[in-house]
Write a protein that holds these residues in place. Sequence first.
Motif, PDB file in Angstrom:
ATOM      1  N   UNK A  11       0.887 -31.631  12.596  1.00 57.63           N
ATOM      2  CA  UNK A  11      -0.233 -31.646  13.549  1.00 57.63           C
ATOM      3  C   UNK A  11       0.212 -31.975  14.966  1.00 57.63           C
ATOM      4  N   UNK A  12       1.196 -32.822  15.152  1.00 54.18           N
ATOM      5  CA  UNK A  12       1.632 -33.225  16.489  1.00 54.18           C
ATOM      6  C   UNK A  12       2.471 -32.152  17.191  1.00 54.18           C
ATOM      7  N   UNK A  13       2.824 -31.122  16.497  1.00 53.15           N
ATOM      8  CA  UNK A  13       3.560 -30.018  17.110  1.00 53.15           C
ATOM      9  C   UNK A  13       2.661 -28.816  17.364  1.00 53.15           C
ATOM     10  N   UNK A  14       1.416 -28.918  17.025  1.00 54.31           N
ATOM     11  CA  UNK A  14       0.488 -27.819  17.252  1.00 54.31           C
ATOM     12  C   UNK A  14      -0.157 -28.000  18.629  1.00 54.31           C
ATOM     13  N   UNK A  15      -0.663 -26.906  19.176  1.00 55.75           N
ATOM     14  CA  UNK A  15      -1.206 -26.894  20.540  1.00 55.75           C
ATOM     15  C   UNK A  15      -2.501 -27.676  20.658  1.00 55.75           C
ATOM     16  N   UNK A  16      -3.491 -27.433  19.815  1.00 56.03           N
ATOM     17  CA  UNK A  16      -4.832 -27.985  20.004  1.00 56.03           C
ATOM     18  C   UNK A  16      -4.907 -29.506  19.905  1.00 56.03           C
ATOM     19  N   UNK A  17      -4.287 -30.147  18.983  1.00 48.48           N
ATOM     20  CA  UNK A  17      -4.356 -31.624  18.998  1.00 48.48           C
ATOM     21  C   UNK A  17      -3.738 -32.226  20.270  1.00 48.48           C
ATOM     22  N   UNK A  18      -2.636 -31.674  20.727  1.00 53.42           N
ATOM     23  CA  UNK A  18      -2.017 -32.182  21.963  1.00 53.42           C
ATOM     24  C   UNK A  18      -2.924 -31.935  23.161  1.00 53.42           C
ATOM     25  N   UNK A  19      -3.561 -30.780  23.200  1.00 50.01           N
ATOM     26  CA  UNK A  19      -4.479 -30.454  24.292  1.00 50.01           C
ATOM     27  C   UNK A  19      -5.679 -31.407  24.299  1.00 50.01           C
ATOM     28  N   UNK A  20      -6.224 -31.692  23.140  1.00 47.87           N
ATOM     29  CA  UNK A  20      -7.389 -32.563  23.047  1.00 47.87           C
ATOM     30  C   UNK A  20      -7.049 -34.033  23.351  1.00 47.87           C
ATOM     31  N   UNK A  21      -5.852 -34.498  23.071  1.00 46.01           N
ATOM     32  CA  UNK A  21      -5.450 -35.872  23.377  1.00 46.01           C
ATOM     33  C   UNK A  21      -5.063 -36.055  24.837  1.00 46.01           C
TER      34      UNK A  21
END
Length: 157
Positions: A11-21
């Motif tokens: 999950x930490x290497x995917x785009x959307x979780x990083x964008x949302x945090x």
Amino acid sequence: MLNSKQTLKPWYKQFWPCFLFFFPLTAVVAGVITFIIAQNNSPVLVSGNYYKEGLAINVNKRLQDNAMALGLSAKIIAKKTTLTIHINGLELDSPSLFVNLQHPAFDELDKQLILPKIAKNVFQTPLAMPKKGKWYISIKDQTNEWEIRQSFVVPRF
């Protein structure tokens, strides 16, 4: 179903979780920076002795009422190198006046002066006003029986 050839990234290497945090994390960092700036630059206009100053208002009001009862008023002349005060009303026997000059915004410019008498009810001292604009002045005699408080404007020289 999932194709075995596609591997799922954590999950930490995917785009959307990083964008949302990113946005909440930016707000927290900005808040911490703002707090640090506010703590290092405390306001100088707030008095630490506000309670004592509040109690002293009654004493100052009594002195101002005494000046009004005596019919005293002051004319303030601020020139390039001198400060002159003409006291109108009662003739003063005092050889000097105590004067407190206060700038409304910069407390480091405040001055306490003793103005010697140069003529009948005229007091003067050499003083170069450090800043043009509005000033507050408090004038007292040596016996501390009256006080004149007013504001005046220092012109541009």
